[in-house]
Design an enzyme around this catalytic site. Structure first.
Site, PDB file in Angstrom:
ATOM      1  N   ALA A 250      45.737  40.732  31.434  1.00  0.00           N
ATOM      2  CA  ALA A 250      45.389  39.534  32.207  1.00  0.00           C
ATOM      3  C   ALA A 250      46.578  38.609  32.455  1.00  0.00           C
ATOM      4  O   ALA A 250      46.389  37.460  32.850  1.00  0.00           O
ATOM      5  CB  ALA A 250      44.277  38.759  31.508  1.00  0.00           C
ATOM      6  N   ALA A 251      47.791  39.111  32.241  1.00  0.00           N
ATOM      7  CA  ALA A 251      48.966  38.239  32.362  1.00  0.00           C
ATOM      8  C   ALA A 251      49.093  37.635  33.752  1.00  0.00           C
ATOM      9  O   ALA A 251      49.244  36.418  33.926  1.00  0.00           O
ATOM     10  CB  ALA A 251      50.230  39.020  32.006  1.00  0.00           C
ATOM     11  N   GLY A 252      49.033  38.488  34.784  1.00  0.00           N
ATOM     12  CA  GLY A 252      49.183  37.996  36.147  1.00  0.00           C
ATOM     13  C   GLY A 252      48.037  37.104  36.575  1.00  0.00           C
ATOM     14  O   GLY A 252      48.235  36.094  37.260  1.00  0.00           O
ATOM     15  N   ASP A 253      46.811  37.449  36.180  1.00  0.00           N
ATOM     16  CA  ASP A 253      45.655  36.640  36.543  1.00  0.00           C
ATOM     17  C   ASP A 253      45.702  35.276  35.869  1.00  0.00           C
ATOM     18  O   ASP A 253      45.354  34.257  36.476  1.00  0.00           O
ATOM     19  CB  ASP A 253      44.366  37.361  36.147  1.00  0.00           C
ATOM     20  CG  ASP A 253      44.166  38.655  36.916  1.00  0.00           C
ATOM     21  OD1 ASP A 253      44.682  38.754  38.049  1.00  0.00           O
ATOM     22  OD2 ASP A 253      43.496  39.565  36.392  1.00  0.00           O
TER      23      ASP A 253
END
Length: 306
Positions: A250-253
């Site tokens: 979920a880093a980019g989100d």
């Protein structure tokens, strides 16, 4: 406090952990299995809400337990789910996340009801869109619905943020014409522009090509290295915070949701917002699971002071 509406996907994630990816024909034991809420849209909405934004979600789930689970994930984080529709024509979306010991992931997705979101569904949520500062969308729901949402936002003088993921070689011109900020990662940038992102010079080249397509504000995320931003002729690079990554799912989100919570509609604080979003992302990767790992505003603020 920004008002953010997210149009996007809701998936129930099944996370499979193992030491390394198996070779063709090889069988390996799992190190662990878990279930968590996911979907790029839902992740970004929860990240925005936990970062302090007043957040509304537009999407669709099935008439199943997974759908109830996903709407609970939204509301438990303070996301308004009144525009999440329930359909009996398909199951709630699902994703299978393969995670090895190096924290690298590979993801398989069954779109389910995410693929049923229509322009008509988006029009039914017009009140939320015109009451927002930002409308955020990705490519895990039909592009036609996103085009309609962005058109409604622009007609009301609202700003739009496009995360072109999963990557696609072509984005409709009519969508780019109503996109104010585009946020691809390095792979998506190469897919869209043909520019391999390897250093800051190539980031400038990629961003300029995206601007030539009609989007004047660009952020290119490059994982553990950080994020590059361009606003008109101005640009810069914000290094990532160095942490031990456990799960990068979920880093980019988290980055996009946190960014939308603090970004000013005129984009004048773009560099500062990128730095704050980097911090949020650095906290997320230190924990397992997409939505369980997304930090709150208090946690981001506390980490900033360290």
């Amino acid at each position: 406090m920004n008002k953010v509406t997210v149009l996007g996907s809701l998936n129930v994630d099944t996370i499979l952990r193992f030491k390394r990816f198996p070779k063709p024909g090889e069988t390996l034991p799992l190190a662990g299995k878990s279930i968590a809420g996911g979907g790029k849209g839902a992740n970004q909405a929860i990240a925005a809400a936990r970062a302090g934004a007043q957040t509304t979600f537009i999407g669709k789930v099935g008439q199943d337990q997974e759908g109830e689970f996903m709407t609970h994930q939204l509301t438990a984080s303070g996301v308004d789910d009144r525009y999440v529709l329930h359909s009996d024509a398909a199951n709630t979306g699902s994703a299978f996340i393969l995670l090895d010991n190096s924290s690298e992931n590979r993801i398989l997705i069954d779109g389910g009801t995410n693929q049923q979101v229509s322009p008509t569904d988006v029009e039914a949520a017009q009140e939320a869109i015109v009451d927002s500062d930002f409308l955020v969308a990705q490519f895990e729901t039909p592009v036609a619905a996103t085009v309609r949402g962005f058109e409604l936002a622009h007609a009301a003088g609202k700003r739009t943020i496009l995360n072109p993921a999963p990557a696609t070689k072509t984005v409709p011109r009519e969508l780019l014409a109503v996109t104010d900020l585009i946020i691809p990662n390095e792979t998506e940038t190469e897919t869209l522009t043909g520019v391999a992102v390897t250093d800051e010079y190539s980031m400038v080249q990629g961003a300029e090509k995206l601007q030539a397509l009609g989007v004047q504000n660009v952020i290119i995320t490059v994982g553990s290295k950080g994020a590059f931003w361009m606003r008109g002729p101005e640009h810069g690079f914000v290094p990532a915070y160095k942490v031990h990554a456990v799960d990068t799912t979920a880093a980019g989100d988290t980055f996009i949701g946190a960014l939308s919570a603090v970004l000013t509609p005129d984009f004048s604080n773009l560099a500062e917002a990128v730095r704050w979003a980097n911090r949020a992302s650095s906290l997320a990767v230190q924990h397992l699971g997409a939505q369980p790992s997304i930090p709150t505003k208090a946690e981001i603020d506390a980490a900033e002071r360290i």
